[in-house]
Design a protein around this motif. Sequence first.
Motif, PDB file in Angstrom:
ATOM      1  N   ARG A  26       0.831  -1.207   0.000  1.00 19.61           N
ATOM      2  CA  ARG A  26       0.000   0.000   0.000  1.00 19.61           C
ATOM      3  C   ARG A  26       0.864   1.255   0.000  1.00 19.61           C
ATOM      4  NH1 ARG A  26      -3.726   1.039   5.209  1.00 19.61           N
ATOM      5  NH2 ARG A  26      -1.666   0.892   6.156  1.00 19.61           N
ATOM      6  N   GLY A  27       1.863   1.295   0.848  1.00 21.23           N
ATOM      7  CA  GLY A  27       2.736   2.454   0.914  1.00 21.23           C
ATOM      8  C   GLY A  27       3.592   2.612  -0.330  1.00 21.23           C
ATOM      9  N   LEU A  28       4.084   1.489  -0.845  1.00 22.60           N
ATOM     10  CA  LEU A  28       4.882   1.520  -2.071  1.00 22.60           C
ATOM     11  C   LEU A  28       4.065   2.068  -3.236  1.00 22.60           C
ATOM     12  CD1 LEU A  28       7.349   0.782  -3.821  1.00 22.60           C
ATOM     13  CD2 LEU A  28       6.467  -1.561  -3.918  1.00 22.60           C
TER      14      LEU A  28
ATOM     15  N   LEU B  89       6.120  -6.415  -3.463  1.00 24.81           N
ATOM     16  CA  LEU B  89       6.966  -5.244  -3.257  1.00 24.81           C
ATOM     17  C   LEU B  89       8.018  -5.125  -4.358  1.00 24.81           C
ATOM     18  CD1 LEU B  89       7.425  -5.796   0.577  1.00 24.81           C
ATOM     19  CD2 LEU B  89       5.814  -4.248  -0.543  1.00 24.81           C
ATOM     20  N   SER B  90       7.770  -5.781  -5.473  1.00 28.40           N
ATOM     21  CA  SER B  90       8.767  -5.890  -6.536  1.00 28.40           C
ATOM     22  C   SER B  90       9.039  -4.565  -7.248  1.00 28.40           C
ATOM     23  CB  SER B  90       8.319  -6.936  -7.566  1.00 28.40           C
ATOM     24  OG  SER B  90       7.070  -6.575  -8.157  1.00 28.40           O
ATOM     25  N   GLN B  91       8.137  -3.600  -7.136  1.00 27.03           N
ATOM     26  CA  GLN B  91       8.315  -2.333  -7.852  1.00 27.03           C
ATOM     27  C   GLN B  91       9.170  -1.325  -7.086  1.00 27.03           C
ATOM     28  OE1 GLN B  91       7.190  -1.945 -11.069  1.00 27.03           O
ATOM     29  NE2 GLN B  91       6.805  -4.133 -10.736  1.00 27.03           N
TER      30      GLN B  91
ATOM     31  N   CYS C  24      11.421   4.686  -4.081  1.00 31.54           N
ATOM     32  CA  CYS C  24      11.014   4.112  -2.796  1.00 31.54           C
ATOM     33  C   CYS C  24      11.917   2.950  -2.422  1.00 31.54           C
ATOM     34  CB  CYS C  24       9.562   3.635  -2.859  1.00 31.54           C
ATOM     35  SG  CYS C  24       8.910   3.018  -1.289  1.00 31.54           S
ATOM     36  N   VAL C  25      12.395   2.974  -1.201  1.00 29.07           N
ATOM     37  CA  VAL C  25      13.126   1.846  -0.639  1.00 29.07           C
ATOM     38  C   VAL C  25      12.190   1.102   0.303  1.00 29.07           C
ATOM     39  CG1 VAL C  25      14.133   3.333   1.151  1.00 29.07           C
ATOM     40  CG2 VAL C  25      15.143   1.109   0.694  1.00 29.07           C
ATOM     41  N   VAL C  26      12.144  -0.206   0.163  1.00 29.55           N
ATOM     42  CA  VAL C  26      11.318  -1.046   1.035  1.00 29.55           C
ATOM     43  C   VAL C  26      12.220  -1.739   2.047  1.00 29.55           C
ATOM     44  CG1 VAL C  26       9.958  -3.166   1.124  1.00 29.55           C
ATOM     45  CG2 VAL C  26       9.394  -1.405  -0.541  1.00 29.55           C
TER      46      VAL C  26
ATOM     47  N   HIS D 268      15.648  -2.446  -2.097  1.00 30.83           N
ATOM     48  CA  HIS D 268      15.203  -3.289  -0.985  1.00 30.83           C
ATOM     49  C   HIS D 268      16.347  -3.397   0.016  1.00 30.83           C
ATOM     50  CE1 HIS D 268      12.444  -4.644  -4.195  1.00 30.83           C
ATOM     51  NE2 HIS D 268      11.612  -4.914  -3.204  1.00 30.83           N
ATOM     52  N   ILE D 269      16.036  -3.249   1.297  1.00 30.00           N
ATOM     53  CA  ILE D 269      17.046  -3.425   2.341  1.00 30.00           C
ATOM     54  C   ILE D 269      16.471  -4.301   3.448  1.00 30.00           C
ATOM     55  CG2 ILE D 269      18.305  -1.279   1.890  1.00 30.00           C
ATOM     56  CD1 ILE D 269      16.771   0.043   4.144  1.00 30.00           C
ATOM     57  N   ASP D 270      17.352  -4.943   4.184  1.00 36.05           N
ATOM     58  CA  ASP D 270      16.928  -5.843   5.254  1.00 36.05           C
ATOM     59  C   ASP D 270      16.619  -5.095   6.545  1.00 36.05           C
ATOM     60  OD1 ASP D 270      17.109  -8.166   3.724  1.00 36.05           O
ATOM     61  OD2 ASP D 270      19.242  -8.397   4.178  1.00 36.05           O
ATOM     62  N   HIS D 271      17.389  -4.033   6.810  1.00 33.33           N
ATOM     63  CA  HIS D 271      17.234  -3.292   8.051  1.00 33.33           C
ATOM     64  C   HIS D 271      17.331  -1.804   7.753  1.00 33.33           C
ATOM     65  CE1 HIS D 271      17.798  -7.075  10.209  1.00 33.33           C
ATOM     66  NE2 HIS D 271      18.866  -7.284   9.462  1.00 33.33           N
ATOM     67  N   LEU D 272      16.700  -0.996   8.583  1.00 28.22           N
ATOM     68  CA  LEU D 272      16.742   0.450   8.381  1.00 28.22           C
ATOM     69  C   LEU D 272      18.173   0.970   8.427  1.00 28.22           C
ATOM     70  CD1 LEU D 272      14.598   2.662   7.917  1.00 28.22           C
ATOM     71  CD2 LEU D 272      14.787   3.210  10.356  1.00 28.22           C
TER      72      LEU D 272
END
Length: 215
Positions: free
Chosen positions: A169-171, A194-196, A181-183, A200-204
């Motif tokens: 939703r946020g993406l 979340l493919s778009q 956008c980074v997820v 992508h990162i594992d941790h903030l």
Amino acid sequence: MSRYTHILFDHDGVLVNTEPLYFRATQECVADLGVDLRLGDYLAMMAEGKNAWELARRSGANESAIDQARYRRNSRYRELLNSEPIDIEGVDEVLAELSRCYRIAIVTTALREDFELIHRGRDIVSNVDFVLTRDAYSNSKPHPDPYLAALDRFRISPEVALAVEDSQRGLTAAIAAGLDCVVVHNEFTTTQDLSQATYHIDHLKDLLPHVLRQR
């Protein structure tokens, strides 16, 4: 260094681990209306900007009963916020470091009352320029309105801002507003598409070394 000058953070699931509690409170209260809310169904509706009360209507619940159940859900959610751990390790440190180089906002679908409860005794907001809660815009995520409102308040174009999200939703909202956008990985939303995302990162804590310094 990064071409971004501004970072727009989602809140629930990115800065605090509240999404499972919101689901739990919702699940408990729609059960009173005869709805057996499963996590998969909840996440699918969440991605489209829908909610569990639509299931209650389909099962025959009237608006008065739904309003009462929603009130109970909000109360139950606040009880959980006061009793369950919601901190995400490293958030304060990451925001403090980023605030030295970037302008920062929190762009959330949370109600202002819930947001203020969450941040009573926490120091997260001291590192941001402003916060936009649900009362600050017309349409919630996945509509772009929340992010467009943030861009307007900063008086910037989307090209210089990066959204940080954890949900479909946020993406969707970020992309519709023209943002990269980074997820951040969140086990709660891992089944969503979340493919778009741009990154992508594992941790903030991976945001600075793996995203912002590579541009």
